[in-house]
Design an enzyme around this catalytic site. Structure first.
Site, PDB file in Angstrom:
ATOM      1  N   GLN A   1       0.859  -1.242   0.020  1.00  0.00           N
ATOM      2  CA  GLN A   1       0.009   0.066   0.027  1.00  0.00           C
ATOM      3  C   GLN A   1       0.894   1.186   0.000  1.00  0.00           C
ATOM      4  OE1 GLN A   1      -2.411   1.104   3.505  1.00  0.00           O
ATOM      5  NE2 GLN A   1      -4.072   1.076   2.193  1.00  0.00           N
TER       6      GLN A   1
ATOM      7  N   THR B   1       3.723   0.231   6.328  1.00  0.00           N
ATOM      8  CA  THR B   1       4.026  -1.050   6.519  1.00  0.00           C
ATOM      9  C   THR B   1       3.043  -2.059   6.163  1.00  0.00           C
ATOM     10  OG1 THR B   1       5.471  -0.041   8.350  1.00  0.00           O
ATOM     11  CG2 THR B   1       5.138  -2.495   8.438  1.00  0.00           C
ATOM     12  N   HIS B   2       2.156  -1.618   5.353  1.00  0.00           N
ATOM     13  CA  HIS B   2       0.940  -2.375   4.843  1.00  0.00           C
ATOM     14  C   HIS B   2       1.526  -3.289   3.670  1.00  0.00           C
ATOM     15  CE1 HIS B   2      -1.413   1.192   6.587  1.00  0.00           C
ATOM     16  NE2 HIS B   2      -0.590   0.463   7.594  1.00  0.00           N
ATOM     17  N   LEU B   3       2.198  -4.352   3.837  1.00  0.00           N
ATOM     18  CA  LEU B   3       2.590  -5.291   2.768  1.00  0.00           C
ATOM     19  C   LEU B   3       1.670  -6.414   2.754  1.00  0.00           C
ATOM     20  CD1 LEU B   3       5.320  -3.620   4.002  1.00  0.00           C
ATOM     21  CD2 LEU B   3       6.509  -5.600   2.934  1.00  0.00           C
TER      22      LEU B   3
END
Length: 594
Positions: A350, A520-522
């Site tokens: 993201q 940190t939206h992997l």
């Protein structure tokens, strides 16, 4: 030779939100559960002790709560023709380390999901035609509907103590609907707590949005607006807007975390054991490679330990789940050339666009106060709430102002052209530190054949195992979407009558940059779906290939979402846990036939 421990019913790898939820659900079902956390044991006390915890140098700059990249990291390259290099300094994304994982250091923005994003491919093909989806884009449906997940979103919010303003409950409008999200799907009950107070920057954003004909709403926040006791008996105190959420342990017990909301109940459960500093190397399989027998890990003394178990839950950070599956030989690794295989497929990330709106000196936004999840947003450009045929890209984004607390080192916006140091820089900081509004757009990043995960042939971690390799770059669809969203942000900024604006769409006309924080939206890499040829997991997050391995987490998302992923991770984990309790334990084996 590994030391063999007593067999347990279930072993949980990683003790963040997904691991804590699974551990609680399985112990409630009567199972003996061991959770293995690779990092140290952390808790509100002593790790969140005031005033030591509100230390930007220790937490935001020196990254105390995050993974030690000298021991294990990933390698990154933009395309398959390049040699990947290790991610050596935390910047673009920040995987957590220790009890609570990323659930300890997150901000607290607690969304559900837009129902359309659960059926991305089928919805776009039906509305816009198959030709609208770009060649090489590998988006697909989740295989589960919003109606199926709604009870679990509701349960997660009650466990988290989420604050918010509903729009409809059981099909009926709540109040006058103002500051509820009219684009949100229906709910079975209100939020556990009313929305947090609106900061002045949020009020300015709401006014600007309304002047442009949009419908602003209160962000759903896992920072409490009042005292709260959750269904597990865990107590929370009201948020005091200290401004130290993202990257910090909440000393007020006000930000939901596995440590505050679930672990206190698990501590009292004799069937549960948490082992920290336990680095899992692999999932052990039987000779036929169709059933897990447990895991092997390295303990705090450097000794190799085997933990036998009937069920293995991989609930670590997104890329750790994928890494363990590849190292363990669970599922077929993805091959981007043939487009075959499933593990490592559909890696997504993201992106974010940030705009700083600089205001006149008599507009005091006081950005040093804040709460990570508090804010005002609009959804006119999220999901498929607008006509994509007119803009030519797939995906969308909410736009919001969530004042999380501007820090004295990292958060000093200055106008374009300001020197980086000296008296003019100091003057610009003084002029704008308490007179600005920060606005974000989180883009729903799509998945592509060219973006994937596999094992690196050149680099190994401190245990001698191959590192995970990311082959990843922004694609034309991402850049087009980001430019569109940033233009909408600028329109909103201009409606605030600023003295200036600064910022950019971070992925616009550029390659993925590992040196600048983005989120940190992997997502993806071990995705759920309805076809074992294109997904690693079935709709219950159960491995198609090894039936007693379940993999909850954002690694299961077939593509990114417009919303932050934590709420979806929690709901999916509760959904999978119910299936384990009510179906799998009664008849162990595949719960969906391939």
């Amino acid at each position: 030779m590994a030391n063999v421990m007593k067999k347990v019913d279930a072993v949980v790898v990683g003790f963040g939100w997904a691991g804590a939820i699974m551990a609680k659900e399985l112990t409630e079902a009567g199972l003996n559960v061991v959770a293995l956390e690779r990092g140290p044991r952390r808790d509100t006390y002593p790790d969140g002790s005031y005033p030591q915890v509100i230390d930007e140098l220790t937490y935001n700059i020196r990254k105390k709560l995050f993974q030690d990249l000298s021991k294990s990291t990933v390698t990154i390259r933009h395309n398959a023709s390049q040699t990947a290099q290790p991610y050596r300094q935390l910047a673009a994304f920040l995987p957590g380390n220790g009890t609570g994982g990323a659930g300890l250091h997150w901000s607290g923005v607690h969304f559900r999901v837009d129902p359309i994003e659960l059926k991305m491919r089928s919805h776009y093909e039906e509305r816009y035609g198959k030709q609208f989806i770009p060649e090489g884009m590998t988006i697909q449906d989740f295989g589960v509907s919003y109606d199926e997940l709604e009870p679990f979103f509701d349960k997660a919010e009650k466990v988290f103590g989420t604050s918010g303003t509903p729009y409809t409950v059981k099909g009926k409008l709540v109040g006058d609907g103002k500051f509820g999200n009219r684009f949100a799907p229906d709910r079975s009950s209100p939020f556990p707590l009313p929305a947090q107070k609106r900061t002045y920057s949020g009020q300015l954003f709401a006014k600007a949005a309304e002047s442009l004909g949009y419908h602003p709403y209160d962000l759903p926040s896992a920072n409490t607006s009042g005292r709260y006791t959750n269904p597990y008996g865990a107590q929370m105190g009201p948020c005091n807007f200290c401004g130290y959420c993202s990257g910090y342990v909440c000393y007020m017990y006000s930000k939901a975390s596995p440590n505050v909301n679930i672990w206190p109940a698990l501590r009292q459960e004799p069937k549960f054991e948490l082992r920290d500093n336990s680095y899992v190397l692999r999932v052990n399989l039987n000779d036929e490679k169709n059933r897990a027998t447990g895991v092997t890990y390295v303990d705090s003394q450097g000794r190799e330990v085997e933990q036998p178990a009937d069920i293995v839950i991989l609930s670590a950070f997104q890329f750790h789940n994928v890494h363990l599956m590849l190292l363990s030989g669970i599922g077929k690794p993805y091959n981007p050339i043939t487009n075959e295989g499933t593990v490592g497929r559909n890696f997504a990330y993201q992106n974010i666009s940030t705009l700083k709106v600089l205001l006149k000196g008599d507009e005091h936004t006081n950005n040093f106060i804040g709460a990570g999840g508090a804010g005002i947003a609009l959804d006119e450009f999220n999901a498929d709430n607008f006509d994509h045929s007119k803009v030519g890209f797939v995906g969308g984004s909410p736009i919001w102002v969530n004042q999380g607390g501007t820090k004295p080192i990292s958060g000093m916006p200055t106008p374009t052209g300001t020197p980086a140091w000296g008296s003019k820089w100091k003057a610009a900081v003084a002029d704008h530190y308490t007179h600005h509004v920060s606005m974000d757009a989180h883009g729903a990043h799509q998945s592509y054949r060219a973006n994937y995960l596999d094992l690196d042939p050149n680099y190994k971690d401190s245990h001698g195992q191959p590192l995970l390799r990311m082959t990843f770059d922004w694609q034309p669809n991402d850049i087009k979407m980001s430019q569109f969203m940033f233009a909408r942000q600028q329109e909103l900024g201009r409606a605030m009558n600023p003295v200036g604006m600064t910022g950019s769409a971070k992925n616009a006309n550029s390659h993925f940059d590992t040196t600048s924080y983005q989120t940190t939206h992997l997502n993806g890499g071990a995705i759920m779906g309805e076809d074992p040829k294109t997904s690693a997991l079935n709709r219950y997050l159960q491995s198609w290939d090894v039936h007693n391995v379940f993999v909850p987490g954002a690694s299961a998302f077939p593509q990114g979402l417009g919303y932050n992923p934590t709420g979806m991770v929690a709901a999916l984990t509760y959904w999978a846990a119910k299936a384990i309790r009510e179906q799998y334990l009664k008849n162990p084996g595949p719960m969906v036939q391939a």
